[in-house]
Write a protein that holds these residues in place. Sequence first.
Motif, PDB file in Angstrom:
ATOM      1  N   ASN A   1      -0.211 -26.663  16.843  1.00 23.54           N
ATOM      2  CA  ASN A   1      -0.513 -27.817  16.001  1.00 23.54           C
ATOM      3  C   ASN A   1       0.136 -29.083  16.547  1.00 23.54           C
ATOM      4  O   ASN A   1      -0.468 -30.163  16.518  1.00 23.54           O
ATOM      5  CB  ASN A   1      -0.047 -27.572  14.570  1.00 23.54           C
ATOM      6  CG  ASN A   1      -0.810 -26.466  13.901  1.00 23.54           C
ATOM      7  OD1 ASN A   1      -1.873 -26.063  14.354  1.00 23.54           O
ATOM      8  ND2 ASN A   1      -0.263 -25.931  12.829  1.00 23.54           N
TER       9      ASN A   1
ATOM     10  N   ALA B   1      -4.427 -31.274  12.712  1.00 23.69           N
ATOM     11  CA  ALA B   1      -3.117 -30.683  12.988  1.00 23.69           C
ATOM     12  C   ALA B   1      -2.194 -30.822  11.779  1.00 23.69           C
ATOM     13  O   ALA B   1      -1.470 -29.878  11.436  1.00 23.69           O
ATOM     14  CB  ALA B   1      -2.494 -31.335  14.215  1.00 23.69           C
TER      15      ALA B   1
ATOM     16  N   LYS C   1      -3.209 -28.283   9.109  1.00 22.21           N
ATOM     17  CA  LYS C   1      -2.765 -26.936   9.485  1.00 22.21           C
ATOM     18  C   LYS C   1      -1.271 -26.766   9.239  1.00 22.21           C
ATOM     19  O   LYS C   1      -0.836 -25.724   8.741  1.00 22.21           O
ATOM     20  CB  LYS C   1      -3.073 -26.667  10.952  1.00 22.21           C
ATOM     21  CG  LYS C   1      -4.534 -26.469  11.248  1.00 22.21           C
ATOM     22  CD  LYS C   1      -4.709 -26.230  12.739  1.00 22.21           C
ATOM     23  CE  LYS C   1      -6.144 -26.223  13.162  1.00 22.21           C
ATOM     24  NZ  LYS C   1      -6.271 -26.047  14.628  1.00 22.21           N
ATOM     25  N   ASP C   2      -0.478 -27.775   9.592  1.00 23.42           N
ATOM     26  CA  ASP C   2       0.968 -27.705   9.351  1.00 23.42           C
ATOM     27  C   ASP C   2       1.270 -27.632   7.861  1.00 23.42           C
ATOM     28  O   ASP C   2       2.155 -26.892   7.440  1.00 23.42           O
ATOM     29  CB  ASP C   2       1.670 -28.917   9.956  1.00 23.42           C
ATOM     30  CG  ASP C   2       2.108 -28.688  11.384  1.00 23.42           C
ATOM     31  OD1 ASP C   2       2.156 -27.518  11.815  1.00 23.42           O
ATOM     32  OD2 ASP C   2       2.403 -29.680  12.073  1.00 23.42           O
TER      33      ASP C   2
END
Length: 73
Positions: A20, A53, A56-57
């Motif tokens: 990520n 990203a 996703k984190d």
Amino acid sequence: MKRPVSGYPIPMATNNRLSNTAQYWGGRAKEALGRLSGNRRTQYEGKLDQAKANVKDTGLDVRNAFRRRRARY
């Protein structure tokens, strides 16, 4: 889990975080390249990569929070 050269396993979450992070910085580079070249499409693709990203984190953070909470009980 994957085994690196040293033989110690790398947790999957670490791999996801690194992936990520790479996607985020790749997006930053793509956005900067689009800004320098005047190409709006490349610039927006870079912003999209950064947003993906970050999402996703955030998903990893939520998952880890539930796992920690469940482990307490």
